[in-house]
Write a protein that holds these residues in place. Sequence first.
Motif, PDB file in Angstrom:
ATOM      1  N   HIS A 143      39.563 -30.602  15.971  1.00 25.93           N
ATOM      2  CA  HIS A 143      39.368 -31.428  17.250  1.00 25.93           C
ATOM      3  C   HIS A 143      38.408 -30.708  18.215  1.00 25.93           C
ATOM      4  O   HIS A 143      38.322 -31.629  19.081  1.00 25.93           O
ATOM      5  CB  HIS A 143      40.657 -31.862  17.724  1.00 25.93           C
ATOM      6  CG  HIS A 143      40.783 -33.270  18.050  1.00 25.93           C
ATOM      7  ND1 HIS A 143      41.920 -34.066  18.214  1.00 25.93           N
ATOM      8  CD2 HIS A 143      39.825 -34.055  18.484  1.00 25.93           C
ATOM      9  CE1 HIS A 143      41.621 -35.322  18.609  1.00 25.93           C
ATOM     10  NE2 HIS A 143      40.278 -35.294  18.663  1.00 25.93           N
ATOM     11  N   THR A 165      35.351 -32.517  19.635  1.00 29.54           N
ATOM     12  CA  THR A 165      35.059 -33.832  20.437  1.00 29.54           C
ATOM     13  C   THR A 165      34.488 -33.557  21.518  1.00 29.54           C
ATOM     14  O   THR A 165      33.962 -34.430  22.106  1.00 29.54           O
ATOM     15  CB  THR A 165      36.629 -34.394  20.374  1.00 29.54           C
ATOM     16  OG1 THR A 165      36.917 -34.641  18.897  1.00 29.54           O
ATOM     17  CG2 THR A 165      36.426 -35.973  21.059  1.00 29.54           C
ATOM     18  N   THR A 196      30.878 -33.751  20.933  1.00 23.98           N
ATOM     19  CA  THR A 196      30.303 -34.971  20.621  1.00 23.98           C
ATOM     20  C   THR A 196      30.233 -36.013  21.607  1.00 23.98           C
ATOM     21  O   THR A 196      29.332 -36.680  21.880  1.00 23.98           O
ATOM     22  CB  THR A 196      31.110 -35.698  19.469  1.00 23.98           C
ATOM     23  OG1 THR A 196      32.491 -35.877  19.949  1.00 23.98           O
ATOM     24  CG2 THR A 196      30.929 -34.957  18.273  1.00 23.98           C
ATOM     25  N   ILE A 197      31.101 -35.848  22.470  1.00 25.90           N
ATOM     26  CA  ILE A 197      31.355 -37.100  23.892  1.00 25.90           C
ATOM     27  C   ILE A 197      30.414 -36.451  24.872  1.00 25.90           C
ATOM     28  O   ILE A 197      29.851 -37.404  25.419  1.00 25.90           O
ATOM     29  CB  ILE A 197      32.887 -37.102  24.257  1.00 25.90           C
ATOM     30  CG1 ILE A 197      33.558 -37.702  22.984  1.00 25.90           C
ATOM     31  CG2 ILE A 197      32.923 -37.760  25.560  1.00 25.90           C
ATOM     32  CD1 ILE A 197      35.186 -38.113  23.304  1.00 25.90           C
ATOM     33  N   ILE A 236      37.986 -43.393  25.987  1.00 23.37           N
ATOM     34  CA  ILE A 236      38.304 -43.022  24.782  1.00 23.37           C
ATOM     35  C   ILE A 236      39.753 -43.254  24.516  1.00 23.37           C
ATOM     36  O   ILE A 236      40.595 -43.540  25.052  1.00 23.37           O
ATOM     37  CB  ILE A 236      38.406 -41.275  24.792  1.00 23.37           C
ATOM     38  CG1 ILE A 236      37.133 -40.808  25.134  1.00 23.37           C
ATOM     39  CG2 ILE A 236      38.842 -40.655  23.448  1.00 23.37           C
ATOM     40  CD1 ILE A 236      37.064 -39.198  25.632  1.00 23.37           C
ATOM     41  N   GLN A 294      42.220 -42.025  21.647  1.00 22.18           N
ATOM     42  CA  GLN A 294      42.484 -40.911  21.049  1.00 22.18           C
ATOM     43  C   GLN A 294      43.804 -41.227  20.145  1.00 22.18           C
ATOM     44  O   GLN A 294      44.948 -41.334  20.620  1.00 22.18           O
ATOM     45  CB  GLN A 294      42.672 -39.700  21.870  1.00 22.18           C
ATOM     46  CG  GLN A 294      43.369 -38.393  21.158  1.00 22.18           C
ATOM     47  CD  GLN A 294      43.656 -37.335  22.082  1.00 22.18           C
ATOM     48  OE1 GLN A 294      43.613 -37.546  23.447  1.00 22.18           O
ATOM     49  NE2 GLN A 294      44.078 -36.266  21.882  1.00 22.18           N
ATOM     50  N   TYR A 319      34.844 -44.595  22.829  1.00 21.84           N
ATOM     51  CA  TYR A 319      34.794 -43.797  21.624  1.00 21.84           C
ATOM     52  C   TYR A 319      36.164 -43.584  21.184  1.00 21.84           C
ATOM     53  O   TYR A 319      37.201 -43.660  21.596  1.00 21.84           O
ATOM     54  CB  TYR A 319      34.455 -42.393  22.259  1.00 21.84           C
ATOM     55  CG  TYR A 319      34.058 -41.096  21.221  1.00 21.84           C
ATOM     56  CD1 TYR A 319      32.941 -40.932  20.609  1.00 21.84           C
ATOM     57  CD2 TYR A 319      35.196 -40.409  20.711  1.00 21.84           C
ATOM     58  CE1 TYR A 319      32.643 -39.700  19.942  1.00 21.84           C
ATOM     59  CE2 TYR A 319      35.072 -39.296  19.925  1.00 21.84           C
ATOM     60  CZ  TYR A 319      33.790 -39.327  19.373  1.00 21.84           C
ATOM     61  OH  TYR A 319      33.424 -38.167  18.675  1.00 21.84           O
ATOM     62  N   SER A 366      38.792 -41.385  18.784  1.00 23.76           N
ATOM     63  CA  SER A 366      38.810 -39.950  18.205  1.00 23.76           C
ATOM     64  C   SER A 366      40.204 -40.057  17.494  1.00 23.76           C
ATOM     65  O   SER A 366      41.273 -40.263  18.044  1.00 23.76           O
ATOM     66  CB  SER A 366      39.117 -39.058  19.363  1.00 23.76           C
ATOM     67  OG  SER A 366      38.911 -37.792  18.622  1.00 23.76           O
ATOM     68  N   ASP A 412      42.625 -38.168  15.202  1.00 26.00           N
ATOM     69  CA  ASP A 412      43.272 -36.665  14.929  1.00 26.00           C
ATOM     70  C   ASP A 412      44.244 -37.506  13.624  1.00 26.00           C
ATOM     71  O   ASP A 412      45.172 -37.845  14.142  1.00 26.00           O
ATOM     72  CB  ASP A 412      43.822 -35.932  15.868  1.00 26.00           C
ATOM     73  CG  ASP A 412      44.654 -34.927  15.253  1.00 26.00           C
ATOM     74  OD1 ASP A 412      44.778 -34.622  13.921  1.00 26.00           O
ATOM     75  OD2 ASP A 412      44.650 -33.653  16.201  1.00 26.00           O
ATOM     76  N   ASP A 445      35.190 -40.177  15.626  1.00 26.88           N
ATOM     77  CA  ASP A 445      35.221 -39.076  15.016  1.00 26.88           C
ATOM     78  C   ASP A 445      36.696 -39.037  14.251  1.00 26.88           C
ATOM     79  O   ASP A 445      37.871 -39.702  14.672  1.00 26.88           O
ATOM     80  CB  ASP A 445      35.207 -37.731  15.793  1.00 26.88           C
ATOM     81  CG  ASP A 445      36.401 -37.632  16.847  1.00 26.88           C
ATOM     82  OD1 ASP A 445      37.417 -37.856  16.552  1.00 26.88           O
ATOM     83  OD2 ASP A 445      35.857 -37.224  17.820  1.00 26.88           O
TER      84      ASP A 445
END
Lengths: 320, 320, 320, 320, 320, 320
Positions: free
Chosen positions: D130, D133, D136-137, D150, D152, D242, D244, D246, D288
């Motif tokens: 992780h 991130t 990437t962000i 985001i 997440q 975005y 994300s 996990d 991601d």
Amino acid sequence: MNRPAYLLPAGEPPFVDRHYPKAAELLVGWDGVETLKGPTLIGVPISKPSISHSGASFTPAVVRKLFHSYSSYALDGEVDLRNSESLYDAGDIYMHATDIKESYLRIEKAVVSLVKENKDCLPMFIGGDHSITYSTIKALSISKNGKIGIIQFDAHHDLRNTEDGGPTNGTPFRRLLEGGVIEGENLVQIGIRNYSNSSHYHQYAKEQAITVYTMSDVKNSGILNIMKESIRFLKEKVDHIYISIDIDVLDQAFAPGCPAIGPGGMTSDQLLEAILLAGKEKTVCGLDIVEIDPTMDFRDMTSRVAVHCVLEFLRGRSCL
Amino acid sequence: MNRPAYLLPAGEPPFVDRHYPKAAELLVGWDGVETLKGPTLIGVPISKPSISHSGASFTPAVVRKLFHSYSSYALDGEVDLRNSESLYDAGDIYMHATDIKESYLRIEKAVVSLVKENKDCLPMFIGGDHSITYSTIKALSISKNGKIGIIQFDAHHDLRNTEDGGPTNGTPFRRLLEGGVIEGENLVQIGIRNYSNSSHYHQYAKEQAITVYTMSDVKNSGILNIMKESIRFLKEKVDHIYISIDIDVLDQAFAPGCPAIGPGGMTSDQLLEAILLAGKEKTVCGLDIVEIDPTMDFRDMTSRVAVHCVLEFLRGRSCL
Amino acid sequence: MNRPAYLLPAGEPPFVDRHYPKAAELLVGWDGVETLKGPTLIGVPISKPSISHSGASFTPAVVRKLFHSYSSYALDGEVDLRNSESLYDAGDIYMHATDIKESYLRIEKAVVSLVKENKDCLPMFIGGDHSITYSTIKALSISKNGKIGIIQFDAHHDLRNTEDGGPTNGTPFRRLLEGGVIEGENLVQIGIRNYSNSSHYHQYAKEQAITVYTMSDVKNSGILNIMKESIRFLKEKVDHIYISIDIDVLDQAFAPGCPAIGPGGMTSDQLLEAILLAGKEKTVCGLDIVEIDPTMDFRDMTSRVAVHCVLEFLRGRSCL
Amino acid sequence: MNRPAYLLPAGEPPFVDRHYPKAAELLVGWDGVETLKGPTLIGVPISKPSISHSGASFTPAVVRKLFHSYSSYALDGEVDLRNSESLYDAGDIYMHATDIKESYLRIEKAVVSLVKENKDCLPMFIGGDHSITYSTIKALSISKNGKIGIIQFDAHHDLRNTEDGGPTNGTPFRRLLEGGVIEGENLVQIGIRNYSNSSHYHQYAKEQAITVYTMSDVKNSGILNIMKESIRFLKEKVDHIYISIDIDVLDQAFAPGCPAIGPGGMTSDQLLEAILLAGKEKTVCGLDIVEIDPTMDFRDMTSRVAVHCVLEFLRGRSCL
Amino acid sequence: MNRPAYLLPAGEPPFVDRHYPKAAELLVGWDGVETLKGPTLIGVPISKPSISHSGASFTPAVVRKLFHSYSSYALDGEVDLRNSESLYDAGDIYMHATDIKESYLRIEKAVVSLVKENKDCLPMFIGGDHSITYSTIKALSISKNGKIGIIQFDAHHDLRNTEDGGPTNGTPFRRLLEGGVIEGENLVQIGIRNYSNSSHYHQYAKEQAITVYTMSDVKNSGILNIMKESIRFLKEKVDHIYISIDIDVLDQAFAPGCPAIGPGGMTSDQLLEAILLAGKEKTVCGLDIVEIDPTMDFRDMTSRVAVHCVLEFLRGRSCL
Amino acid sequence: MNRPAYLLPAGEPPFVDRHYPKAAELLVGWDGVETLKGPTLIGVPISKPSISHSGASFTPAVVRKLFHSYSSYALDGEVDLRNSESLYDAGDIYMHATDIKESYLRIEKAVVSLVKENKDCLPMFIGGDHSITYSTIKALSISKNGKIGIIQFDAHHDLRNTEDGGPTNGTPFRRLLEGGVIEGENLVQIGIRNYSNSSHYHQYAKEQAITVYTMSDVKNSGILNIMKESIRFLKEKVDHIYISIDIDVLDQAFAPGCPAIGPGGMTSDQLLEAILLAGKEKTVCGLDIVEIDPTMDFRDMTSRVAVHCVLEFLRGRSCL
Ligand SMILES: [Ca+2]
Ligand SMILES: [Ca+2]
Ligand SMILES: [Ca+2]
Ligand SMILES: [Ca+2]
Ligand SMILES: [Ca+2]
Ligand SMILES: [Ca+2]
Ligand SMILES: [Ca+2]
Ligand SMILES: [Ca+2]
Ligand SMILES: [Ca+2]
Ligand SMILES: [Ca+2]
Ligand SMILES: [Ca+2]
Ligand SMILES: [Ca+2]
């Protein structure tokens, strides 16, 4: 000299975050002298009595290790268990290598001695196989005043006869009944499963007036309703409730690491909800978690559930 | 109260034979104060510098655990190592989670500090990957007087350039040479293998006057002859000899748990014979065992060889 | 635009050392047009003909992957194989999913076509199970002039009758003899083992005038002597020698990943010495490595031996 | 000559059904020149920043391989993703072997460069752990106009301090907040779990005005309601969303292959429903999937969920 | 009706070659009535007495299954064991689930009964752990006339005191000595290893006049010389020789599946040579193979060695 | 003589409880003569036709073994299956080692022969891969009067063309349709999944008027409703219903041991509920369970579900 910087004694964790308390910090190693109050972890590392091959004796060490993988904090209710009661670690019962009955006596004697001198201690036994439960409950019945009722989570009745193999892990509740330690009407079994029991022992359960909730009952009524009903039912009749968690009550997808796995069991969520409720019940005087075999598990998944059982039980108590 | 009989603190062995001392008893946990003399175990749990994925950082804990699986007694010569020097356990270097160079500095500083204040301490480093050897030898070169020579057991030269990935586990001896810490003529490499090195680095080894014994040399001349020759050769030129054991010098059948396995290597018997001889050599000032990855091993076979290396080294010293 | 720095196409190695050529660089992907000269890798991914369950069809891909784990350089003789002949990779034979005889025909046709048009190509077949060897040798016998002799490394005769299961991996040499493709006196079997063959087929081997070296012979005479004798013997009678390596000729400690493992076989060192010698022999016209099952292996140990067989064969040829 | 029939270049699939397009056919290898539009796979193979041992760097290769195990067709809605947008495969970021901060810079630079020159590209990052991130962000915030919000999915806040180990996989969102790249009120965390976070960081989340949906919230409100609410909430405040993922947001029974497993998480069905919804949301600018460790997984089960996340996201977009 | 063609009763082998007799065909299931002559397999499936966790009780079933993986034919001497004595399979001793001493009694009684009524039966016991050897030899001493001498292959003395755990697998020879069943001077131990024994028990061995050949002795003198010497030595003093094979006498590379593995042991070739010789010795009255744990093994490698021990012993006898 | 006490023939269970009948006791080995009535187990150990590597041929033996792990008693309804119909074990079809079409013929012939002569036998086929279903249904269509309808549990249509690989496990229902054995409108497929099928074959299913329930349908309508609807629908049109259970209809968390695993499937509870219902349906004339690969499973979890399918089906029938 002084210990050089960055050279730490063996056994320290390889990474520490100052703001992230590990559940392991909850464990207070008992010095053998201090008076024990509240939840007390006791390892009961025995699996030679198992009918099928079992490495359940490795579980106490694995469970202790896994306390390092989780924190002491629950978002639900924003509870940091560090602010609640201590969780003492009283250590492990030392077993005899070849004399199983001697091992049982050691469990019984150690627990009687411990509980007699520490009236407010609430033992949480980490097995080991289910055969230990005769000895732990026997010991509590000796050292406590009043009747003991039991809520047993299990796929199996564990009421086998003792002639065909002696006091195996299939017999603890039979021995408790036959030994007069408990009465059938004070035993509640939850999660009993098809094709994991016989007609003969189911009949025996009924004759003994044992309350049996099958997995069908769990699916139909909901685990929380059953749990509330069970507690209410027992509280009317007994002084103390003992919780016995045979982890094979779970479906094999959620607990792949016990000797007797199969489909058709509970989810871990269901079990954890039930244990949280048990934690909220003051009359609970002891608890065990048994039948985890770390040598057959995948990435300690099954022992991880056990750790969560302990933590959810503590969280329940933090509400008392 | 008193601790109840048979209730032992967590972590005690599940079986004790009063007449069977475990090798674990040799390990004397260092209090950080006492002056260290003789062999001293130091865990160096780092594997992030490895070119390929490695869990070598788990090795120190596994090696310590395995000391419980062997005894302190060798039938050869009837030596009980309890009667020889102590083997201190100084603990593990605490590594940085994301800054590898900082981790190297911590190794270096901790070892300099330790050796400066404990002149007679003989560090035995349990890696970790081979990248640690730059830092451990650098530290010894700072804290000791005189030149250091090296006997390296390895399938690989470990003389890679540092531009293509920085100070990885393929570079320790290159860095030692380039950093002026050691001289090529004082480096002896034993067990270097076909298809595990490149022409370029072999040439570099020759240019640096490094003594290279390939596996063919080992097969043709015998490990003991090569070892004796290496010690004789180095003793003429240096004050101290450092032994660096990359366990991948062994054939994959004997050490399946290192990242870079393959056929064509030594047997564990050959390596142990060599290490016994090293133990008998007074000028040895330090030793490391690296490149074991317990997460890839089968039943800790490779770490078991490491434990035997430590014990055979101690046995060698008991003859001094 | 341009490809951003550090964003590499998928499949590139995660680490590159500019001075360390991987053995994978030896592999020249064939464009299907260029004339093939010298050693040419051909994957023959079939294992459905195996008597026992086998995943040998996965081996070609695993072997290619492992070429990234070794270098192109041998310290012995200081040979960088990049300076020798090219090793073409002609790809894999595409097998039929359910028609095994069709798959055999595809092998045969593809090899005939390839070798007829590429007279100087020396195919190195990566199996697959041993059943492929009938088809590969049949194809060579069609596309080459002159007689073919065979040196087969194997624990087993592979001379089973074809009535009891058709053309399984137990039958290739029986089919070659019965089909008149080879003559028994031109077949040398090395490493044949006790309790892995029957009296009936041993008798058949003798009747067919096959030369059989058992593992006892290998232990008594030494692999190099046997190998030299075999080559000398065959060269007097045939025009081409084909090398067939059933990896189960190795002891289970050195090749745990083939279907028929057991004790009492060769070490990998012995096999590699023999293959080096084979590489030095000009009359060798083809080679196969079969009976590796990567799904049963430990850390690809057995496929790693295969890679070393290829490399040692190439090294032998570099001496021609 | 011509390539012989049935001799295919290495790497071709061993079986092809002319009417069964593999999901792998969706992947269009980027030539580095063509303008990228729509979903673009980018491997980010880094796991050395992980607090606990992780092989997450192997995931991009495993995910690509698994695209061969599924088709491009969904019965729901009868969608063949081949008829929708292309899914470009831009390759993998090349990581530094020992300098983690340099690796982060490479991620950031490569993504900035890529997105700046390919405005309509929607990067789908396959980690890695992780920690990626943050980079990437950060890169998207540089290369895109407007604010980024985001969503997440995670069992953990990932808001740890960076003093105790630097920029580990426990810190990405803390770094984004402290670096001013995002604002707390634009971060929505879903699936946060008991005993996997600390009070301190939960407090920090609240102070930063982060929206936190715990697993209890998911159980009580339903994942679809939470997801819709989260999108609605963010869309009012930001320009881009975005996602994300996990993968440890899943229960260990559904995702056994991530470093931090445990009971009490989502089912894969729940996650896939959420991702389908995310695919239908135009403002999504990147995604991601992180924290899968194929070396600890069982039969790539966890990576299979990742592949389904990608496919369901594409299916969502096909409805746009 | 008649059984349809190709529909075979469950349990038949999935492939049969009419000319390839399996070693399994040597096994003649005993009907309980017929008089037993010559080698007789007896499973002794007990491992609960083991000091460390052991699944050795699974070995008899695994060994029987593996007889299907090998043939009855040895190329050396061209012996088909079908033409020699029968190998009876007398079945397994039925163990008590929780009463270890009762299990020992059952072994003893069953063997006494068997051997008394079948004077010419030569029992080959497949353990189980080494604790069984007290009972098997005790039984033979009761049912046979004359003194019994023992050749024990083992890394360990197995002379531990019985106070610290009762009759574990570390004690069989101590119990035999203390029980007056055998005399120390009639016990030969071969393969005893460094760091696997204690000084105390080595002293005890010497006091008891036990003949001890360490692994160093094996390396220096050769296993055949030691074996010949041991037989000659015992034959002068005893009437019967019993062979006890603790498979951990082998190096871990050759026998990875026993509880107490380590480097520095014998190769399987060495052990098999010794057992062949034992087979040729008429005075041998019984044999056991113990300490294989199939649950810890890799592909039954260790049990495969056991099967070869049985076959080589039979081959030796075929020369009588 | 008499067999000594406690010496049992090989293969007996290591523990027997007189009051606990094992499900294995339900299995009545067929003598080949007696007339078969009711449920009859037939092993169909073939997996070579599989598109991907499969060890499904091992399943019949594993399933039989697991009948020893469960009892014959269901608490639900208090049914001891011993009191219901017998479950005959007719054995396994003997497969050809290399000729797959011959193997299919053997299945067909054996089943025709069996069912023709045993009109009331209800075969329960334990695969093997799904390719067997063509042969089993073909055989039933020959030996039974009337039309056959099918309820297929599967993630896949299994309607692939047969040109691209012949009669693989992806083709059974295509072959049945093309061969005129069944009609599309009499085929019901339940559990068909996204990304596991192609548009082309989905279209084909629709053209053939096959009834398709996707996993979305299962989630939306409930498995019991779908099952009831399917039975009602088929009963109007056919005389017999055949149940085909491809175990990959389950989510990978519940059935990790089949070749084609993935997320998004059924729970084992859902499947078992459906099978119980099928058992209650008189028109059911046969059933198969396929696509379990024990070599890829974890602790036989997937085969355990198969055993429960058999038992629940029997329980259903006990209600008839
Ligand atoms: Ca249970
Ligand atoms: Ca129980
Ligand atoms: Ca190395
Ligand atoms: Ca190295
Ligand atoms: Ca062979
Ligand atoms: Ca062969
Ligand atoms: Ca995270
Ligand atoms: Ca997480
Ligand atoms: Ca022993
Ligand atoms: Ca031993
Ligand atoms: Ca299917
Ligand atoms: Ca399917």
